[in-house]
Design a protein around this motif. Structure first.
Motif: not given
Ligand code: ADP
Length: 165
Positions: A53-80
């Motif tokens: 699910s989007v929530e699970e994917r987001l959780e994993l992204l946040r976990e793998v980039f936890r060491d990197e304060p310059r990376i923000e992970c989010e979900a979005f809908s609509g036009l890029l």
């Protein structure tokens, strides 16, 4: 004295789930920008039947980039292009693997340029040993019980094992 605005990039995708290929592209991007937004495209036609699910994917992204304060992970809908504008991103980063990625990426970049002329698309290639890797092939191998530990981070590996037990 005026201060230069930080250079923000957007890295969009399905990340179903995030692989070492995605991580490689994200960390490479940080060599040339100040901040990176990793955005899960909720409405992507590429992920019709996602494994996570989007929530699970987001959780994993946040976990793998936890060491990197310059990376923000989010979900979005609509036009890029709308999301990029909302995040203040001046460029969009995409990974290029083999020739097969080229046609779709080229089409998408040209269309988005029509929609938002000020937004630049930048393509990065991953480390050679990751250049054949896709989230779909990782899921396929994991589903069949194969070892994917060289292609995903530990939290993702754990989640794949749970999912395809
Ligand atoms: P996939 O399901 O193909 O892994 P995503 O939609 O999650 O793809 O991909 C988001 C972006 O990451 C795309 O630009 C894609 O080309 C890129 N990407 C995915 N895997 C890799 C990899 N192993 N090396 C480089 N770029 C990659």
């Amino acid at each position: 004295m005026t201060q230069a605005r930080p250079l923000i990039a957007l890295y969009p995708g399905s990340f179903d789930p995030v692989t070492l290929g995605h991580e490689d592209i994200a960390r490479r991007t940080l060599r040339v920008v100040d901040q990176l937004v990793v955005g899960i495209a909720e409405t992507s036609s590429q992920a019709k039947t996602p494994a996570f699910s989007v929530e699970e994917r987001l959780e994993l992204l946040r976990e793998v980039f936890r060491d990197e304060p310059r990376i923000e992970c989010e979900a979005f809908s609509g036009l890029l292009v709308d999301y990029a504008r909302q995040k203040g991103a001046g460029l969009v980063v995409r990974g290029l693997r083999a020739v097969s990625d080229f046609e779709y990426e080229f089409q998408m970049a040209q269309m988005n340029r029509e929609l938002s002329p000020g937004l630049e698309f930048v393509f990065l290639t991953p480390d050679a040993h990751l250049s054949f890797l896709s989230a779909s092939i990782v899921k396929e191998v994991a589903r069949l019980g194969g070892d994917v530990s060289s292609f995903v981070s530990a939290p993702v590996l754990r989640r794949l094992k749970e999912r395809f037990r």
